[in-house]
Design a protein around this motif. Structure first.
Motif, PDB file in Angstrom:
ATOM      1  N   LYS A  87       0.848  -1.182   0.000  1.00  0.00           N
ATOM      2  CA  LYS A  87       0.000   0.000   0.000  1.00  0.00           C
ATOM      3  C   LYS A  87       0.889   1.239   0.000  1.00  0.00           C
ATOM      4  CE  LYS A  87      -3.261  -2.437   3.035  1.00  0.00           C
ATOM      5  NZ  LYS A  87      -3.975  -2.396   4.352  1.00  0.00           N
ATOM      6  N   PRO A  88       0.357   2.361  -0.470  1.00  0.00           N
ATOM      7  CA  PRO A  88       1.165   3.594  -0.435  1.00  0.00           C
ATOM      8  C   PRO A  88       1.680   3.918   0.970  1.00  0.00           C
ATOM      9  CG  PRO A  88      -0.709   3.896  -1.864  1.00  0.00           C
ATOM     10  CD  PRO A  88      -0.893   2.548  -1.218  1.00  0.00           C
ATOM     11  N   GLU A  89       0.910   3.585   1.983  1.00  0.00           N
ATOM     12  CA  GLU A  89       1.346   3.879   3.360  1.00  0.00           C
ATOM     13  C   GLU A  89       2.479   2.983   3.827  1.00  0.00           C
ATOM     14  OE1 GLU A  89      -1.781   3.289   2.291  1.00  0.00           O
ATOM     15  OE2 GLU A  89      -2.948   2.152   3.800  1.00  0.00           O
ATOM     16  N   ASP A  90       2.871   1.998   3.021  1.00  0.00           N
ATOM     17  CA  ASP A  90       4.049   1.189   3.336  1.00  0.00           C
ATOM     18  C   ASP A  90       5.342   1.868   2.883  1.00  0.00           C
ATOM     19  OD1 ASP A  90       2.153  -1.701   2.395  1.00  0.00           O
ATOM     20  OD2 ASP A  90       2.638  -1.058   4.429  1.00  0.00           O
ATOM     21  N   THR A  91       5.220   2.988   2.184  1.00  0.00           N
ATOM     22  CA  THR A  91       6.399   3.718   1.725  1.00  0.00           C
ATOM     23  C   THR A  91       7.235   4.172   2.911  1.00  0.00           C
ATOM     24  OG1 THR A  91       5.332   4.471  -0.311  1.00  0.00           O
ATOM     25  CG2 THR A  91       7.185   5.790   0.531  1.00  0.00           C
ATOM     26  N   ALA A  92       8.528   3.792   2.896  1.00  0.00           N
ATOM     27  CA  ALA A  92       9.415   4.101   4.017  1.00  0.00           C
ATOM     28  C   ALA A  92      10.813   3.588   3.703  1.00  0.00           C
ATOM     29  CB  ALA A  92       8.914   3.455   5.304  1.00  0.00           C
ATOM     30  N   VAL A  93      11.766   3.990   4.524  1.00  0.00           N
ATOM     31  CA  VAL A  93      13.073   3.340   4.546  1.00  0.00           C
ATOM     32  C   VAL A  93      12.967   2.165   5.507  1.00  0.00           C
ATOM     33  CG1 VAL A  93      15.501   3.565   5.183  1.00  0.00           C
ATOM     34  CG2 VAL A  93      14.328   5.447   3.998  1.00  0.00           C
ATOM     35  N   TYR A  94      13.315   1.001   5.020  1.00  0.00           N
ATOM     36  CA  TYR A  94      13.241  -0.219   5.820  1.00  0.00           C
ATOM     37  C   TYR A  94      14.649  -0.602   6.273  1.00  0.00           C
ATOM     38  CZ  TYR A  94       8.387  -0.974   4.569  1.00  0.00           C
ATOM     39  OH  TYR A  94       7.025  -0.846   4.437  1.00  0.00           O
ATOM     40  N   ARG A  95      14.771  -0.832   7.573  1.00  0.00           N
ATOM     41  CA  ARG A  95      16.058  -1.181   8.147  1.00  0.00           C
ATOM     42  C   ARG A  95      15.949  -2.491   8.897  1.00  0.00           C
ATOM     43  NH1 ARG A  95      18.251   3.652  11.665  1.00  0.00           N
ATOM     44  NH2 ARG A  95      20.192   2.491  11.451  1.00  0.00           N
ATOM     45  N   CYS A  96      16.982  -3.307   8.818  1.00  0.00           N
ATOM     46  CA  CYS A  96      16.995  -4.512   9.637  1.00  0.00           C
ATOM     47  C   CYS A  96      17.857  -4.281  10.868  1.00  0.00           C
ATOM     48  CB  CYS A  96      17.454  -5.738   8.861  1.00  0.00           C
ATOM     49  SG  CYS A  96      19.172  -5.757   8.393  1.00  0.00           S
TER      50      CYS A  96
END
Length: 122
Positions: A87-96
């Motif tokens: 979804k558009p709201e999943d837009t983000a920088v993802y970090r582990c």
């Protein structure tokens, strides 16, 4: 020390899928619980998912439950995040992140990668 390097981010249309990878090096990978977090522009860092040492226990934020799947391959020192129905709201920088305890990661401690950008267009 544990070094973490994420990959697999990119631009995807809403409803699409991406698989993120996080390759670990350094100390013994399977000593650590692993997690994924994300941070959207102007927002706080948010917990996404976490996985136990052996991979038999997983945890998810309500916002991604049923759409995202975390897994790990200890032979490859890699943790994955399969993201479906984006979804558009999943837009983000993802970090582990890696830590002995999940609470340690949630508190911003442990080992962290620099992140990979996921952009979901509507």
């Amino acid at each position: 020390q544990v070094q973490l390097l994420e990959s697999g981010g990119g631009l995807v249309q809403a409803g699409g899928s991406l698989r993120l990878s996080c390759a670990a090096s350094g100390r013994t990978f399977n000593n650590y619980r692993m997690g994924w977090f994300r941070q959207a522009p102007g927002k706080e860092r948010e917990f996404v998912a976490a996985i136990s040492w052996g991979g038999d226990t997983t945890y998810y934020a309500d916002s991604v439950k049923g759409r995202f799947t975390i897994s790990r391959d200890n032979a490859k020192n890699t943790v994955y995040l399969q993201m479906n129905s984006l979804k558009p709201e999943d837009t983000a920088v993802y970090r582990c992140a890696a830590a002995a305890m999940i609470a340690t990661m949630i508190n911003g401690m442990g080992y962290w990668g620099k992140g990979t950008l996921v952009t979901v267009s509507s």
